[in-house]
Scaffold this motif. Structure first.
Motif, mmCIF file in Angstrom:
data_model
loop_
_atom_site.group_PDB
_atom_site.id
_atom_site.type_symbol
_atom_site.label_atom_id
_atom_site.label_comp_id
_atom_site.label_asym_id
_atom_site.label_seq_id
_atom_site.Cartn_x
_atom_site.Cartn_y
_atom_site.Cartn_z
ATOM 1 N N LEU A 221 -136.082 -16.148 12.335
ATOM 2 C CA LEU A 221 -136.057 -17.517 12.856
ATOM 3 C C LEU A 221 -136.662 -18.503 11.867
ATOM 4 N N ASN B 154 -142.327 -26.125 12.218
ATOM 5 C CA ASN B 154 -142.673 -25.763 13.595
ATOM 6 C C ASN B 154 -144.030 -25.071 13.559
ATOM 7 N N GLU B 155 -145.043 -25.838 13.875
ATOM 8 C CA GLU B 155 -146.413 -25.327 13.734
ATOM 9 C C GLU B 155 -146.668 -24.078 14.558
ATOM 10 N N PHE B 156 -145.924 -23.924 15.653
ATOM 11 C CA PHE B 156 -146.170 -22.775 16.513
ATOM 12 C C PHE B 156 -145.670 -21.493 15.860
ATOM 13 N N ILE B 157 -144.640 -21.624 15.055
ATOM 14 C CA ILE B 157 -144.177 -20.466 14.306
ATOM 15 C C ILE B 157 -145.230 -20.054 13.291
ATOM 16 N N ALA C 281 -143.331 -31.497 20.804
ATOM 17 C CA ALA C 281 -144.086 -30.247 20.699
ATOM 18 C C ALA C 281 -143.505 -29.207 21.647
ATOM 19 N N LYS D 45 -140.466 -27.585 20.326
ATOM 20 C CA LYS D 45 -140.778 -26.595 19.298
ATOM 21 C C LYS D 45 -141.302 -25.316 19.905
ATOM 22 N N VAL D 46 -142.114 -25.465 20.926
ATOM 23 C CA VAL D 46 -142.597 -24.274 21.627
ATOM 24 C C VAL D 46 -141.418 -23.470 22.154
ATOM 25 N N GLU E 169 -138.309 -23.545 21.205
ATOM 26 C CA GLU E 169 -137.507 -23.013 20.106
ATOM 27 C C GLU E 169 -138.002 -21.624 19.724
ATOM 28 N N LEU E 170 -139.308 -21.473 19.710
ATOM 29 C CA LEU E 170 -139.904 -20.190 19.360
ATOM 30 C C LEU E 170 -139.861 -19.230 20.539
ATOM 31 N N SER F 188 -136.617 -17.099 21.131
ATOM 32 C CA SER F 188 -136.471 -15.871 20.336
ATOM 33 C C SER F 188 -137.405 -14.777 20.804
ATOM 34 N N LEU G 220 -147.763 -19.505 24.068
ATOM 35 C CA LEU G 220 -146.529 -20.255 24.300
ATOM 36 C C LEU G 220 -146.271 -20.411 25.791
ATOM 37 N N LEU H 200 -148.615 -22.933 27.228
ATOM 38 C CA LEU H 200 -148.185 -24.298 26.903
ATOM 39 C C LEU H 200 -146.968 -24.709 27.729
#
Lengths: 212, 212
Positions: free
Chosen positions: A87, A139-142, B73, B76-77, B79-80, B83, B149, B152
DNA sequence: ATTGGTCATATGCCGGTTGTACATGACCGG
DNA sequence: CCGGTCATGTACAACCGGCATATGACCAAT
């Protein structure tokens, strides 16, 4: 570095990664305070963080153990890293800014030219590679999820290197391919290269099983 | 709970999730010590952890801010999470023990029967769901990556619920489908359901954009 | 050989101290 | 009289060192 807790973390992570604190060894806050020259609070916070990332195990009233480098644990790390990195590199290939692509290409060239066998030096390059990739993914969380995995992977790898020169070259090449693919914005190639890297790491892990 | 730091974390996470500490508000270690009745070290360690997970922002010498619930944000959370959760449910469907499958089915039935509109009560069910899934995946590093995640996500969702009754039902249904697929060991169905859940969450996030 | 007690040593936890960033208000110059 | 600057006060997290408590090792007595 701004605060001492982060300093402590960096120092301890290095010491663990490069076996200055060998796996399974028992340390103590007091000992680490001496060795780092830092106070108790920074050391303590760093240890909490390392414990959460599974680099150490804190046993209350007993001490702090440097986590063993277990093959099963490493396979689980890689199981997750494979997905996450796929990803990350896809997003990076898609989103990297021009400035980031330049820096990435630069690093790819440094990696290609790398001809030493000093793990510590190469470790810094690897760390830079990881940082550049996750930053480029925007993406800071990645980054947050991957950083501990990459730390763990690096540690395992350095701990079980049998033929540094060869392995370093192979790793440099694999990372270089990812970087170049990202730089060119080729998502497919980037994810392929990422999977190849993870195949290599998985294979490496199984190899240490045989050699041990 | 064994140690006070974890207690503090649980309490603070709840207070943040359910808006007892509203987004953007400024708190302070001292205030939180009063409200939790805990000492300084536990509160501090909990805050460090919450900061790392992006639930709060610590500004040295200024105070601790409860992080705002930003839509970017959250995207983005998700998005991760998409996966990661796909991987987690696939592994869970594949690896869950018999005992775990029983507990999962149980929870699926509780979710199906859920007919309230109390977010706090439902929040506990969601948390249980997440815990069961990642436990069944038998990969501690996945739990480690996903927990923040999910925290959040839950927070954002609870913070922007407009029609609790409807949304709670939809969420209960989506989670229930995942649980049942895992229970039956149907990997494809499980990952599909997981993607559906994430589609719903993404859609929900965009909807809050319109309503705001 | 086993059990009971003692001691060394570890982290958990606490409260005080220090350094820093910001706000406020006085002071000075235009 | 007004605008800008600097000193000062205040509130906060960072940090420190010490106390409380738990645990495992060791030793002596039975």
């Amino acid at each position: 570095m701004a605060n001492k807790a982060d300093q402590a973390y960096d120092v301890l992570e290095r010491m663990i990664t490069f076996q200055e604190l060998p796996p399974g060894s028992l340390v103590s806050e007091a000992r680490l305070m001496e060795r780092t020259g830092l106070g108790r609070t920074p050391v303590r916070e760093a240890l909490q963080r390392l414990a959460r990332e599974r680099m150490v195990e804190i046993h209350p009233s007993q001490g702090v153990f440097v986590a063993a480098t277990s093959i099963e644990a490493q396979l689980k790390v890689l199981e997750l890293r494979r997905s996450l990195e796929e990803l990350a590199v896809r997003l990076a290939a898609h989103r990297a800014t021009t400035a980031q692509r330049e820096r990435i290409l630069e690093l790819a060239e440094v990696l290609a030219a790398f001809d030493g066998d000093d793990p510590q030096e190469f470790g810094d390059l690897l760390k830079q590679t990881h940082t550049l990739i996750v930053d480029a993914a925007h993406n800071e969380f990645i980054s947050l999820s991957m950083a501990p995995l990459q730390g763990l992977s690096r540690r395992f790898w350095f701990a079980h290197l049998r033929d540094p020169k060869t392995e370093l070259h192979e790793a440099a090449d694999l990372h270089g391919q990812i970087l170049r693919a990202i730089c060119h914005g080729d998502e497919t190639k980037a994810t392929d290269a990422s999977l190849q890297l993870n195949d290599y790491l998985t294979d490496f892990t199984y190899r240490t099983l045989r050699h041990q």
